[in-house]
Design a protein around this motif. Structure first.
Motif, PDB file in Angstrom:
ATOM      1  N   ILE A  50       0.839  -1.203   0.000  1.00 46.06           N
ATOM      2  CA  ILE A  50       0.000   0.000   0.000  1.00 46.06           C
ATOM      3  C   ILE A  50       0.874   1.254   0.000  1.00 46.06           C
ATOM      4  CG2 ILE A  50      -1.567   1.338   1.479  1.00 46.06           C
ATOM      5  CD1 ILE A  50      -2.969  -1.285   2.144  1.00 46.06           C
TER       6      ILE A  50
ATOM      7  N   ASP B 293      -8.244  -2.178   3.501  1.00 52.34           N
ATOM      8  CA  ASP B 293      -7.151  -1.438   2.840  1.00 52.34           C
ATOM      9  C   ASP B 293      -7.433   0.054   2.774  1.00 52.34           C
ATOM     10  OD1 ASP B 293      -5.858  -3.788   2.463  1.00 52.34           O
ATOM     11  OD2 ASP B 293      -6.162  -3.917   0.302  1.00 52.34           O
ATOM     12  N   LEU B 294      -8.677   0.409   2.436  1.00 51.61           N
ATOM     13  CA  LEU B 294      -9.016   1.824   2.265  1.00 51.61           C
ATOM     14  C   LEU B 294      -8.907   2.576   3.587  1.00 51.61           C
ATOM     15  CD1 LEU B 294      -9.830   3.807   0.123  1.00 51.61           C
ATOM     16  CD2 LEU B 294     -12.236   3.259   0.542  1.00 51.61           C
TER      17      LEU B 294
ATOM     18  N   VAL C 173      -5.229   3.209   4.210  1.00 51.30           N
ATOM     19  CA  VAL C 173      -4.784   4.359   3.419  1.00 51.30           C
ATOM     20  C   VAL C 173      -5.216   5.661   4.086  1.00 51.30           C
ATOM     21  CG1 VAL C 173      -5.183   5.594   1.246  1.00 51.30           C
ATOM     22  CG2 VAL C 173      -4.673   3.149   1.214  1.00 51.30           C
TER      23      VAL C 173
ATOM     24  N   VAL D   4      -7.577  -1.913  -2.061  1.00 47.90           N
ATOM     25  CA  VAL D   4      -6.709  -1.075  -2.890  1.00 47.90           C
ATOM     26  C   VAL D   4      -5.927  -1.958  -3.855  1.00 47.90           C
ATOM     27  CG1 VAL D   4      -4.763   0.531  -2.870  1.00 47.90           C
ATOM     28  CG2 VAL D   4      -6.531   0.691  -1.114  1.00 47.90           C
TER      29      VAL D   4
ATOM     30  N   GLY E 262      -3.676   1.692  -7.923  1.00 50.26           N
ATOM     31  CA  GLY E 262      -4.236   2.797  -7.151  1.00 50.26           C
ATOM     32  C   GLY E 262      -5.745   2.869  -7.194  1.00 50.26           C
TER      33      GLY E 262
ATOM     34  N   ILE F 125      -9.688   1.702  -6.366  1.00 53.61           N
ATOM     35  CA  ILE F 125     -10.419   1.133  -5.225  1.00 53.61           C
ATOM     36  C   ILE F 125     -11.294   0.010  -5.764  1.00 53.61           C
ATOM     37  CG2 ILE F 125     -11.914   1.613  -3.253  1.00 53.61           C
ATOM     38  CD1 ILE F 125      -9.252   3.185  -3.323  1.00 53.61           C
TER      39      ILE F 125
ATOM     40  N   SER G 137     -16.153   1.377  -3.101  1.00 54.39           N
ATOM     41  CA  SER G 137     -15.752   1.456  -4.508  1.00 54.39           C
ATOM     42  C   SER G 137     -16.957   1.782  -5.391  1.00 54.39           C
ATOM     43  CB  SER G 137     -15.134   0.128  -4.940  1.00 54.39           C
ATOM     44  OG  SER G 137     -14.955   0.104  -6.345  1.00 54.39           O
TER      45      SER G 137
ATOM     46  N   LYS H 111     -10.485   6.002  -7.144  1.00 55.32           N
ATOM     47  CA  LYS H 111      -9.039   5.999  -6.959  1.00 55.32           C
ATOM     48  C   LYS H 111      -8.684   6.585  -5.591  1.00 55.32           C
ATOM     49  CE  LYS H 111      -7.633   6.250 -11.811  1.00 55.32           C
ATOM     50  NZ  LYS H 111      -6.812   6.995 -12.794  1.00 55.32           N
ATOM     51  N   ILE H 112      -7.433   6.358  -5.187  1.00 57.37           N
ATOM     52  CA  ILE H 112      -6.955   6.882  -3.903  1.00 57.37           C
ATOM     53  C   ILE H 112      -7.029   8.402  -3.882  1.00 57.37           C
ATOM     54  CG2 ILE H 112      -4.902   7.134  -2.453  1.00 57.37           C
ATOM     55  CD1 ILE H 112      -4.112   4.293  -3.249  1.00 57.37           C
TER      56      ILE H 112
END
Length: 453
Positions: free
Chosen positions: A335, A368-369, A372, A394, A398, A400, A424, A443-444
């Motif tokens: 990540i 994961d999100l 981040v 993620v 990059g 979602i 997402s 996206k991130i």
């Protein structure tokens, strides 16, 4: 009387050898092979002689087999019922393992005192007075629980025939021994033989048996690995003895899911069932702090809200540190690489520490999100809003990615009072007219711009 037979067993993994050797070929440990007597005399196990009315089983076509649901016995413990898959199955053998002092005996004594069935609690480790003292703290009165302090299986079966219990609890399998094997209690052959006798008893009498098992220094259940293969269900009781919370996991279950989770709180009066785990996994604080984010995860059928904490600081030494608790360290490195390469955040020269609160380990990629968000929050020193939570995986580019059972995650977040959930944009959401705002991100960079402008 038959001839005495001996064999050599590895005391670490249970592999059998015809002669002694220095190293075990299976587990590669040295000096763990010892000789044991495997047969002392002709065996007369639990009702081993067939009765005149018993019939040999005949093969049936699969469509002729009765597929009705097996009737389960309610343990009166909702967390234990959930992990077992709905309750005890008659004739099943359940093995409960865990660290010394974690609360295995307390849990099963508490269950046996509250069961509406006649229960025989067999202890090979404590006296009846010791058990009585603990029982008085948990439940003062119980008419259905019988306590027996015995380690010899032949005597235990005699008492079972006398009392006619509906549930049998053994504490613990490593203390039992049988007359038909001449080796010390806890040895490979004794554990295997006593377990085989209990399995025969459970299957023929249709009475469920629960065993407590010790564990080794590596965290595995002591004795031969075949012990875990022989039983129907293997449960693991986890937790830190310095903390009050305990987690019950299912490692093997022939009658239900192996991904269920039960959570308890250790009190002076026994173990309290925690029906809402989010109360212990989310810290309650008055002021907003940077570096924390809430993730929605799933353990079996149960949705959980967990808090991810992160600390990003300038590396004092030449090589930045990457440390995680309750989260995969390699996934954290992945990540961080995605944040550096795809989103342009310069984290290569900074120390990153990550922690999942509550002392649990999570493998769900849907957090994961939140990881981040926690890392970026700590890096920017800007707190994530109290009403925000996250559910997204993620990818390496990059993006979602969608996660499974997103509707259930959204409902749990709404129930606990969150205002916004980030998911997402590729997730298919069936929910309509929800009270929580669903923020769709691709996206991130989208997440960073919404959170930190």
């Amino acid at each position: 009387m038959s001839k005495v037979k001996t064999s050599f067993f590895c005391q670490n993994c249970g592999t059998q050898y015809a002669k002694w050797q220095g190293q075990c070929n299976a587990c590669k440990e040295w000096n763990t092979i010892a000789e044991e007597i495997i047969q002392k005399q002709d065996k007369v196990a639990w009702k081993s002689e067939p009765t005149p009315t018993s019939k040999a089983p005949k093969p049936l076509k699969i469509n002729e087999i009765d597929s009705t649901q097996e009737v389960r016995m309610d343990t009166t413990d909702s967390e234990l019922n959930r992990v077992l898959g709905g309750g005890l199955v008659p004739g099943s053998l359940t093995l409960l393992g865990g660290e010394p002092g974690i609360g295995k005996s307390t849990l099963l004594l508490q269950v046996s005192l509250k069961l509406p069935y006649k229960t025989l609690y067999v202890s090979g480790e404590e006296s009846q007075k010791q058990i009585k003292m603990r029982a008085e703290r948990i439940t003062p009165n119980s008419d259905n629980c019988y306590i027996l302090t015995e380690t010899k299986t032949q005597n235990i079966f005699k008492q079972i025939e006398t009392i006619q219990p509906e549930v049998v609890i053994i504490d613990s399998i490593q203390t039992l021994h049988t007359d038909y094997i001449e080796s010390t209690a806890g040895s490979i052959s004794q554990i295997r033989e006593t377990t085989a006798e209990l399995i025969k008893f459970a299957k023929e009498s249709n009475i469920p048996v629960i065993l407590i098992g010790h564990i080794t220094k590596d965290g595995n259940i002591a004795g031969p690995k075949i012990l875990e293969h022989m039983v129907d269900t293997v449960l693991q009781f986890e937790g830190d003895r310095n903390h009050i919370y305990r987690i019950l996991r299912s490692l093997k279950n022939r009658f239900g899911s192996t991904s269920e989770l039960g959570i308890y709180e250790m009190l002076g009066s026994g173990l309290r069932e925690v029906s809402n785990p989010s109360e212990i996994l989310i810290s309650h604080k008055d002021e907003e702090l940077s570096g924390t984010a809430i993730a929605t995860t799933l353990e079996g059928m149960r949705p959980l809200m967990i808090e991810i904490q992160s600390l990003v600081s300038t590396a004092v030494y030449g090589t930045p540190q990457r440390s995680t608790t309750g989260y995969n360290a390699k996934r954290l490195n992945m990540i961080l690489a995605v944040l550096e390469k795809r989103a342009g955040f310069r984290l290569g020269a900074k120390d990153v520490f990550l922690n999942v609160t509550g002392g649990i380990s999570v493998d769900d990629p849907a957090i994961d999100l939140a990881v981040v968000a926690a890392i970026l929050s700590s890096n920017e020193d800007i707190p994530v809003g109290k009403g925000f939570c996250f559910a997204g995986e993620v990818g390496l580019s990059g993006e979602i990615r969608p996660v499974n059972r997103v509707d259930q995650r959204i409902q749990e977040a709404e129930k606990l009072g969150f205002d916004t959930i980030f998911v997402s944009k590729y997730n298919k959401i069936a929910l309509k007219n929800t009270g929580i705002k669903i923020e769709l991100v691709a996206k991130i960079e989208d997440v960073a711009s919404i959170l930190f402008g």
